[in-house]
Each structure stands twice: as C-alpha cells, then as structure tokens.
Design a protein around this motif. Structure first.
Motif, PDB file in Angstrom:
ATOM      1  N   ASN A 144     -32.276  25.498  21.333  1.00 47.46           N
ATOM      2  CA  ASN A 144     -32.977  24.338  20.781  1.00 47.46           C
ATOM      3  C   ASN A 144     -34.436  24.286  21.206  1.00 47.46           C
ATOM      4  OD1 ASN A 144     -31.012  23.167  19.154  1.00 47.46           O
ATOM      5  ND2 ASN A 144     -30.164  21.909  20.803  1.00 47.46           N
ATOM      6  N   ALA A 145     -34.745  24.853  22.361  1.00 46.12           N
ATOM      7  CA  ALA A 145     -36.121  24.857  22.853  1.00 46.12           C
ATOM      8  C   ALA A 145     -37.015  25.815  22.080  1.00 46.12           C
ATOM      9  CB  ALA A 145     -36.141  25.209  24.338  1.00 46.12           C
ATOM     10  N   ILE A 146     -36.420  26.753  21.338  1.00 47.15           N
ATOM     11  CA  ILE A 146     -37.247  27.761  20.669  1.00 47.15           C
ATOM     12  C   ILE A 146     -37.159  27.727  19.139  1.00 47.15           C
ATOM     13  CG2 ILE A 146     -37.172  29.295  22.679  1.00 47.15           C
ATOM     14  CD1 ILE A 146     -35.157  31.028  21.211  1.00 47.15           C
ATOM     15  N   VAL A 147     -36.121  27.087  18.580  1.00 49.24           N
ATOM     16  CA  VAL A 147     -35.989  27.084  17.123  1.00 49.24           C
ATOM     17  C   VAL A 147     -36.625  25.842  16.513  1.00 49.24           C
ATOM     18  CG1 VAL A 147     -33.873  28.473  17.134  1.00 49.24           C
ATOM     19  CG2 VAL A 147     -33.702  25.972  17.219  1.00 49.24           C
ATOM     20  N   GLU A 148     -36.964  25.924  15.238  1.00 50.44           N
ATOM     21  CA  GLU A 148     -37.556  24.778  14.545  1.00 50.44           C
ATOM     22  C   GLU A 148     -36.499  23.745  14.172  1.00 50.44           C
ATOM     23  OE1 GLU A 148     -40.068  25.822  11.289  1.00 50.44           O
ATOM     24  OE2 GLU A 148     -41.324  27.175  12.486  1.00 50.44           O
ATOM     25  N   ASN A 149     -35.288  24.207  13.821  1.00 50.41           N
ATOM     26  CA  ASN A 149     -34.202  23.299  13.435  1.00 50.41           C
ATOM     27  C   ASN A 149     -33.113  23.384  14.487  1.00 50.41           C
ATOM     28  OD1 ASN A 149     -35.390  22.679  10.780  1.00 50.41           O
ATOM     29  ND2 ASN A 149     -34.857  24.803  10.310  1.00 50.41           N
ATOM     30  N   ASN A 150     -32.858  22.280  15.193  1.00 53.70           N
ATOM     31  CA  ASN A 150     -31.911  22.338  16.304  1.00 53.70           C
ATOM     32  C   ASN A 150     -30.511  22.689  15.824  1.00 53.70           C
ATOM     33  OD1 ASN A 150     -30.023  19.954  16.148  1.00 53.70           O
ATOM     34  ND2 ASN A 150     -31.949  18.810  16.193  1.00 53.70           N
ATOM     35  N   VAL A 151     -29.714  23.202  16.749  1.00 52.16           N
ATOM     36  CA  VAL A 151     -28.388  23.726  16.415  1.00 52.16           C
ATOM     37  C   VAL A 151     -27.279  22.810  16.932  1.00 52.16           C
ATOM     38  CG1 VAL A 151     -29.214  26.106  16.355  1.00 52.16           C
ATOM     39  CG2 VAL A 151     -28.356  25.145  18.511  1.00 52.16           C
ATOM     40  N   ASP A 152     -27.591  21.557  17.185  1.00 47.18           N
ATOM     41  CA  ASP A 152     -26.618  20.635  17.768  1.00 47.18           C
ATOM     42  C   ASP A 152     -25.320  20.550  16.967  1.00 47.18           C
ATOM     43  OD1 ASP A 152     -28.281  20.058  19.864  1.00 47.18           O
ATOM     44  OD2 ASP A 152     -29.009  18.164  19.045  1.00 47.18           O
ATOM     45  N   ASP A 153     -25.423  20.597  15.644  1.00 48.81           N
ATOM     46  CA  ASP A 153     -24.233  20.426  14.813  1.00 48.81           C
ATOM     47  C   ASP A 153     -23.696  21.749  14.271  1.00 48.81           C
ATOM     48  OD1 ASP A 153     -26.259  21.000  13.049  1.00 48.81           O
ATOM     49  OD2 ASP A 153     -25.625  19.531  11.548  1.00 48.81           O
ATOM     50  N   GLN A 154     -24.227  22.872  14.760  1.00 47.30           N
ATOM     51  CA  GLN A 154     -23.768  24.162  14.244  1.00 47.30           C
ATOM     52  C   GLN A 154     -22.424  24.524  14.860  1.00 47.30           C
ATOM     53  OE1 GLN A 154     -26.706  27.261  14.097  1.00 47.30           O
ATOM     54  NE2 GLN A 154     -25.242  28.833  13.474  1.00 47.30           N
ATOM     55  N   LYS A 155     -21.455  24.819  14.014  1.00 48.30           N
ATOM     56  CA  LYS A 155     -20.106  25.112  14.461  1.00 48.30           C
ATOM     57  C   LYS A 155     -19.947  26.585  14.839  1.00 48.30           C
ATOM     58  CE  LYS A 155     -17.975  21.448  11.708  1.00 48.30           C
ATOM     59  NZ  LYS A 155     -16.981  21.118  10.641  1.00 48.30           N
ATOM     60  N   PHE A 156     -18.883  26.863  15.606  1.00 47.24           N
ATOM     61  CA  PHE A 156     -18.585  28.226  16.029  1.00 47.24           C
ATOM     62  C   PHE A 156     -18.351  29.115  14.808  1.00 47.24           C
ATOM     63  CE2 PHE A 156     -15.737  31.575  17.624  1.00 47.24           C
ATOM     64  CZ  PHE A 156     -16.509  32.041  18.678  1.00 47.24           C
ATOM     65  N   PHE A 157     -18.853  30.343  14.879  1.00 52.39           N
ATOM     66  CA  PHE A 157     -18.729  31.347  13.826  1.00 52.39           C
ATOM     67  C   PHE A 157     -19.344  30.875  12.516  1.00 52.39           C
ATOM     68  CE2 PHE A 157     -15.452  34.947  14.662  1.00 52.39           C
ATOM     69  CZ  PHE A 157     -16.268  35.414  15.679  1.00 52.39           C
ATOM     70  N   LYS A 166     -36.052  29.234  12.103  1.00 51.96           N
ATOM     71  CA  LYS A 166     -37.360  29.808  12.398  1.00 51.96           C
ATOM     72  C   LYS A 166     -37.673  29.641  13.872  1.00 51.96           C
ATOM     73  CE  LYS A 166     -39.583  29.079   7.874  1.00 51.96           C
ATOM     74  NZ  LYS A 166     -39.947  30.487   7.597  1.00 51.96           N
ATOM     75  N   ILE A 167     -38.381  30.619  14.412  1.00 53.42           N
ATOM     76  CA  ILE A 167     -38.906  30.569  15.772  1.00 53.42           C
ATOM     77  C   ILE A 167     -40.384  30.926  15.699  1.00 53.42           C
ATOM     78  CG2 ILE A 167     -38.815  31.554  18.100  1.00 53.42           C
ATOM     79  CD1 ILE A 167     -35.860  32.151  17.648  1.00 53.42           C
ATOM     80  N   ASP A 168     -41.241  29.978  16.035  1.00 51.35           N
ATOM     81  CA  ASP A 168     -42.688  30.186  15.907  1.00 51.35           C
ATOM     82  C   ASP A 168     -43.066  30.666  14.505  1.00 51.35           C
ATOM     83  OD1 ASP A 168     -43.197  29.327  18.421  1.00 51.35           O
ATOM     84  OD2 ASP A 168     -43.794  31.262  19.251  1.00 51.35           O
ATOM     85  N   GLY A 169     -42.415  30.099  13.499  1.00 47.46           N
ATOM     86  CA  GLY A 169     -42.714  30.465  12.125  1.00 47.46           C
ATOM     87  C   GLY A 169     -42.056  31.750  11.658  1.00 47.46           C
ATOM     88  N   ILE A 170     -41.337  32.418  12.541  1.00 44.27           N
ATOM     89  CA  ILE A 170     -40.678  33.683  12.209  1.00 44.27           C
ATOM     90  C   ILE A 170     -39.270  33.396  11.689  1.00 44.27           C
ATOM     91  CG2 ILE A 170     -39.764  35.835  13.166  1.00 44.27           C
ATOM     92  CD1 ILE A 170     -42.028  35.669  15.250  1.00 44.27           C
ATOM     93  N   ASP A 171     -38.917  33.993  10.565  1.00 43.58           N
ATOM     94  CA  ASP A 171     -37.586  33.825  10.002  1.00 43.58           C
ATOM     95  C   ASP A 171     -36.555  34.530  10.889  1.00 43.58           C
ATOM     96  OD1 ASP A 171     -38.394  32.348   7.769  1.00 43.58           O
ATOM     97  OD2 ASP A 171     -38.833  34.176   6.623  1.00 43.58           O
ATOM     98  N   VAL A 172     -35.520  33.806  11.244  1.00 41.67           N
ATOM     99  CA  VAL A 172     -34.411  34.366  12.021  1.00 41.67           C
ATOM    100  C   VAL A 172     -33.109  33.825  11.441  1.00 41.67           C
ATOM    101  CG1 VAL A 172     -35.768  34.554  14.146  1.00 41.67           C
ATOM    102  CG2 VAL A 172     -34.413  32.477  13.709  1.00 41.67           C
ATOM    103  N   LYS A 173     -32.020  34.444  11.825  1.00 45.97           N
ATOM    104  CA  LYS A 173     -30.694  33.918  11.539  1.00 45.97           C
ATOM    105  C   LYS A 173     -30.008  33.655  12.873  1.00 45.97           C
ATOM    106  CE  LYS A 173     -30.186  36.334   7.121  1.00 45.97           C
ATOM    107  NZ  LYS A 173     -30.325  35.144   6.272  1.00 45.97           N
TER     108      LYS A 173
END
Length: 338
Positions: free
Chosen positions: A133-146, A152-159
C-alpha cells in the motif's frame, strides 16, 4: 543436508523470520505461458483436472497437470486475464508446451512464452500489505487471495497478484516490465525500511525453508505420484473430462497405496538425502522394514528443528509415531508445520 547450515546461519535466520514476523521481499520470476483463442477455456479445462471454466476474470487457481496414467507432470498457477486469455505460471515451460501440443489440434487456441516480458517481485509476510500500500497508487485493502489486478507504482504499470509460496496469510507478487525492475526494487528497498522489511537473498529460504513449513511441494516431490497420494485432489472437478481422469478414477475406487506425511527430527549435524535434491531419497524404516522414502528435508526456524516430508505406504504411520531415518529418530507429523 547439515542442520547447522541453517540453524547457525544468522543471515538465513534473519531473512526467514522477516517473512514470518514482518515482511520480506525478493526477486522470484517463474516462466509464463500465455494461452488465448476462441476455445482457450475449453482447452485448459481438458488439460487440468481442476475447473478452469468457472474461474473469474482477474482470478487465479492452483492445479496439477496429469498424464494419461494420472501421474502429476506439473503443478501450475492459472490466471484468467481476460475471457479467453490466460497466463500459466510454471517452472517447466518447455515441458508444458510440449504436453499442450499433444492436444492442441482439436482446439482454436494459441500459446506463447511471455516469460521475458515480465519480471516478478514477491512481497511476503504479516506487514506485506502495508508495504504494498505504501508503493502502489490504488491500495490493495480489499484485494482477495489469488486475484490479480492492474495497478501503478510511480506511474509505472504493474500487476499485483495476492498470493505467494511462503504460506503467509498476506503475500503479494508484483509483475513488472523488465525495464522498470530497478525502479520497483529501489521503491521496495526504500519504503520497506518503515516496516522492518528485509530483502531475502538466499534461494534456500525462498525455495526450501519457507515453503516446507507451509506444507508446499516442489515438482520433484510430486514426480511419479498422483493427486490422491499427495493430498492435491481438493478442487478436482470429477464431473468434467480431463486428461488422466479414467486412471485417476480407478485409483480413487481402489484407494491410493501411498501417502505423503510430515516428520520432525531433533538431532544436530543431520545428513539426509531427499527426493527434491535428486535420487530416490533416504529410506524410512519402521520395525526394521522400509515403509517409504524422504521426499523433502530442511530446517524450520519457527520450530527450531528439522522438518520434511515422507512418501510412504498408506496407513503405515500416523502423527506421533516414531520412524528411523538412517540412525536418526524421526517423529511423524502433519505436512503443515505452521
């Protein structure tokens, strides 16, 4: 393996326990096969015994892959990226593609190796969500397992995939383009300081001690076994056709003749060969008779003792029983140690 290689190695201990107590991160990229086409879902539903058709877009599933004898020939993670586009994470992509080619002609499907297109960082441990959560633009609080999501991280596309190979409740994987690796690594290193993050550098921690505590296998533990013997039958869809189903049904009807069990061993200076290092594994004896072979062997920093798996004859031992491995006294346990 010598227990003291682990027990008295403070670097290994620090990296292992960071994952268990706070957060550890490391570079760990599997090979990725992309499968797509009008009949991609039907094709993979035939290849894998676990259901693929009911997998939601953005979700992932662990499954074995069987030959016609119902022997496990690979275990993979299948990601459904789009309705008819999948990623398959494996360590044996050449064997995977060779196997798929045996069945491809009947389906409108294409697959390609995209391993060089993505690199992956694992971020694992109780505080891994805080670090992510400290590095991504959209927090993952509600992201489920699997589940896997674009971020994005610093504007960089990630999954970001929520999962991992450590057995931790909170663990994440960052998929990133190779040219952006250095930026993501520096971000993990810098932001991780606030969460007592430790970079895990030792492959023995990534591949042996952490996964074994959680009861996870390597493919070498699974060679020449079937899902019923090693407890990987949960999730198999018996109502569909899949490669190896007929043979597996016969095994199910008769009952498996072997099973995988856990064990602990307290002695220091232990040397035992396991199947995951190649070869047949050290024999395991009960009342003077061989009942199985050591499949995996390592050291648990959480339990402060040696742990491992035994592939043995079905119903010969139960938790609490004592067996002999060379001259050592081992105690049978469940496969999950933490």
């Amino acid at each position: 393996m010598n227990k003291n290689v682990y027990k008295n190695d403070e670097m290994k201990r620090r990296e292992h326990m960071a994952v268990r107590k706070s957060v550890g991160w490391y570079f760990w990229t599997h090979q990725l096969l992309q499968v797509k086409g009008e009949e991609a879902t039907a094709f993979l539903d035939l290849i894998f015994p676990n259901s693929i058709a009911n997998l939601k877009v953005g979700s992932a599933r662990y499954t074995t892959m069987l030959n016609e004898k119902a022997e496990i020939i690979d275990d993979v993670i299948v990601f459904r990226m789009e309705d008819q586009k999948y990623w398959i994470s494996t360590l044996f992509i050449n064997k995977l593609t060779d196997w798929l080619s045996n069945f491809k002609k009947a389906f409108a499907v294409k697959y390609s190796d995209i391993s060089e297109n993505y690199q992956m960082f694992a971020v694992q441990g109780p505080r891994s969500k805080d670090l992510i959560n400290a590095i991504v633009e959209n927090n993952v609080d509600d992201q489920k397992f699997f589940t896997i999501r674009d971020n994005k991280i610093d504007g960089i596309d990630v999954k970001i995939n929520r999962g991992g190979f450590t057995g931790e409740k909170f663990g994440y994987e960052i998929y990133v383009l190779p040219e952006d690796m250095a930026i993501i690594e520096e971000k993990l290193r810098k932001e991780g300081e606030a969460f007592d993050a430790v970079e895990v550098t030792d492959v023995q921690i990534m591949a042996w001690s952490l996964p074994t505590e959680a009861g996870f296998y390597y493919m070498r533990n699974l060679m020449h076994t079937n899902p019923l013997e090693v407890g990987l039958d949960e999730g198999i869809n018996w109502n569909k056709e899949f490669v190896g189903k007929e043979a597996l049904l016969q095994i199910k009807e008769k009952g498996p003749t072997r099973e995988m069990v856990g064990f602990t061993l307290d002695e220091d200076d232990v040397r035992i060969n396991a199947m995951d290092l190649g070869g047949p594994g050290t024999p395991v004896m009960l009342n003077g008779e061989e009942i199985g072979r050591v499949s995996k062997f390592t050291y648990s920093f959480v339990l402060e003792k040696n742990i491992g798996y035994i592939l043995c004859m079905k119903n010969t031992v139960k938790p609490g029983d004592h067996v002999a491995i060379k001259t050592y006294d081992a105690v049978i346990t469940e496969k999950v140690f933490i």
